[in-house]
Design a protein around this motif. Sequence first.
Motif, short mmCIF file in Angstrom:
data_model
loop_
_atom_site.label_atom_id
_atom_site.label_comp_id
_atom_site.label_asym_id
_atom_site.label_seq_id
_atom_site.Cartn_x
_atom_site.Cartn_y
_atom_site.Cartn_z
N ASN A 156 9.13 95.89 26.21
CA ASN A 156 9.89 96.94 26.87
C ASN A 156 10.90 96.35 27.86
O ASN A 156 10.71 95.25 28.38
N LEU A 157 11.94 97.12 28.14
CA LEU A 157 12.92 96.75 29.17
C LEU A 157 12.95 97.87 30.21
O LEU A 157 13.29 99.01 29.90
N THR A 158 12.57 97.54 31.45
CA THR A 158 12.53 98.54 32.52
C THR A 158 13.30 98.04 33.72
O THR A 158 13.34 96.84 34.00
N LYS A 159 13.90 99.00 34.44
CA LYS A 159 14.63 98.69 35.67
C LYS A 159 14.21 99.68 36.75
O LYS A 159 14.18 100.88 36.52
N ASP A 160 13.89 99.14 37.92
CA ASP A 160 13.54 100.00 39.05
C ASP A 160 14.80 100.52 39.72
O ASP A 160 15.90 99.98 39.53
N GLY A 161 14.65 101.54 40.55
CA GLY A 161 15.78 102.06 41.31
C GLY A 161 16.73 102.87 40.46
O GLY A 161 16.41 103.30 39.35
N ALA A 162 17.94 103.08 40.98
CA ALA A 162 18.93 103.92 40.31
C ALA A 162 19.89 103.08 39.48
O ALA A 162 20.02 101.87 39.68
N THR A 163 20.58 103.74 38.54
CA THR A 163 21.53 103.02 37.70
C THR A 163 22.72 102.51 38.51
O THR A 163 23.40 101.58 38.09
N GLN A 164 22.99 103.14 39.68
CA GLN A 164 24.13 102.70 40.49
C GLN A 164 23.86 101.38 41.21
O GLN A 164 24.75 100.79 41.79
N GLN A 165 22.62 100.92 41.18
CA GLN A 165 22.25 99.69 41.88
C GLN A 165 22.02 98.58 40.88
O GLN A 165 21.28 98.71 39.93
N GLY A 166 22.68 97.45 41.13
CA GLY A 166 22.62 96.34 40.19
C GLY A 166 23.79 96.38 39.24
O GLY A 166 24.65 97.26 39.30
N ILE A 181 13.04 101.63 26.50
CA ILE A 181 14.03 101.32 27.54
C ILE A 181 14.06 102.51 28.49
O ILE A 181 14.26 103.65 28.06
N ASN A 182 13.86 102.27 29.80
CA ASN A 182 13.94 103.40 30.72
C ASN A 182 15.40 103.73 31.03
O ASN A 182 16.30 102.91 30.85
N GLU A 183 15.65 104.93 31.47
CA GLU A 183 17.02 105.42 31.63
C GLU A 183 17.81 104.67 32.69
O GLU A 183 19.04 104.67 32.67
N ASN A 184 17.13 104.01 33.62
CA ASN A 184 17.84 103.34 34.71
C ASN A 184 18.67 102.15 34.24
O ASN A 184 19.57 101.71 34.93
N THR A 185 18.36 101.62 33.05
CA THR A 185 19.12 100.46 32.58
C THR A 185 20.45 100.87 31.97
O THR A 185 21.42 100.13 32.04
N GLY A 186 20.49 102.02 31.31
CA GLY A 186 21.69 102.42 30.60
C GLY A 186 21.84 101.74 29.25
O GLY A 186 22.79 101.99 28.53
N LEU A 187 20.90 100.85 28.90
CA LEU A 187 20.99 100.14 27.63
C LEU A 187 20.40 100.98 26.50
O LEU A 187 19.41 100.64 25.89
N VAL A 188 21.02 102.11 26.22
CA VAL A 188 20.53 103.01 25.18
C VAL A 188 21.27 102.73 23.88
O VAL A 188 20.67 102.60 22.83
N ALA A 189 22.56 102.64 23.94
CA ALA A 189 23.36 102.31 22.76
C ALA A 189 24.54 101.47 23.22
O ALA A 189 25.17 101.77 24.22
N CYS A 190 24.81 100.43 22.49
CA CYS A 190 25.80 99.47 22.97
C CYS A 190 27.20 100.07 23.06
O CYS A 190 27.99 99.67 23.89
N ASP A 191 27.49 101.01 22.20
CA ASP A 191 28.83 101.59 22.20
C ASP A 191 28.96 102.77 23.15
O ASP A 191 30.03 103.36 23.27
N ASN A 192 27.86 103.13 23.83
CA ASN A 192 27.92 104.29 24.71
C ASN A 192 26.95 104.10 25.87
O ASN A 192 25.90 104.72 25.95
N TYR A 193 27.31 103.22 26.78
CA TYR A 193 26.42 102.94 27.91
C TYR A 193 26.41 104.09 28.91
O TYR A 193 27.43 104.72 29.15
N ASP A 194 25.23 104.34 29.48
CA ASP A 194 25.09 105.34 30.53
C ASP A 194 25.13 104.64 31.89
O ASP A 194 24.95 103.45 32.01
#
Length: 320
Positions: A156-166, A181-194
Amino acid sequence: MAEPLHASSKLKNCFQERMFFRKAPALFLLLLFLMFFSSNPLQAQITSTSNGNWSSPGTWGTGSVPTATDNVVINDIVTIQAGTTAEVNDLTINATGKLIVYGTLIVNNDMTMNFQGNNESEFVMGVNSLVLVKGNVHLTNKVSLNLSSYFIVMGNLTKDGATQQGDIVINDASIYIFGTINENTGLVACDNYDGLTQTNTDDCHSGTETSLEENVDGGIIPPYIVELIYECNPPQITNPGDINSCGSLTLPAISGSNLSGNAAYFTGPGGTGSLLNPGDEITISITLYIYDDAGGGCVDEENFTVTIYPFPATGEIIPD
């Protein structure tokens, strides 16, 4: 005839037998202890103490380069040079640490990136690099990743905190995450990062294990990466090149190395479409795929074009 034992001798023998059986449980436990740790060696922790190359003993506090069973902690700027393969058990990059990968990094367990205050740990991949994490990747809030080439996480790939940090920057990377993948990473789809901190500056593709297997079948993933992931020696098919023929073509024998014996021609990629064997006759122009699956993700595929020309009239010249 044996002489009878004296009373003192009998007493001595009895004492020795009693002492042996009193010690037996302790000896048994010691034997179990030695057997366990001989088959399950303890992982040593090796920490960087200065900036330098991974392969330099002076970079590490122990004065020795980490091995595949070591837990490694990065507190400085450490570089894995091109052509170098580094393999560890666990990898931790602390807030003052930066790991730059130009070669190959294999993490047999988990990878963790930490931060403290305003200090962010950094992880940078160069062109033609490969990072394979067989466990999980944990990003603790404010961290910086610059991903290029192949970044593959089998957990798994996880990131703590908010997507605005890091910060996660993608530069022509092929990213595969087998787990969640948790939502904080934004690594959901390479062509459409969150998220607000992720940027996509170059072409890249990402996906799950299924995506990777499809790209293996399509010949997009190099064989050496398949070998590292699935711990196998994949087949390598020799591409015959495009073929021009007059009237028809008899398919040639399939050649290469490490072939499974099941290699065949197909009219579609990834072993799809109609199956054709060496010796079969082709009478139409077509793109064919040579596909071999040795099992366990060990596959190879090559494609080529067959162009069939009609029999020429007298004096007509057909292309080579």
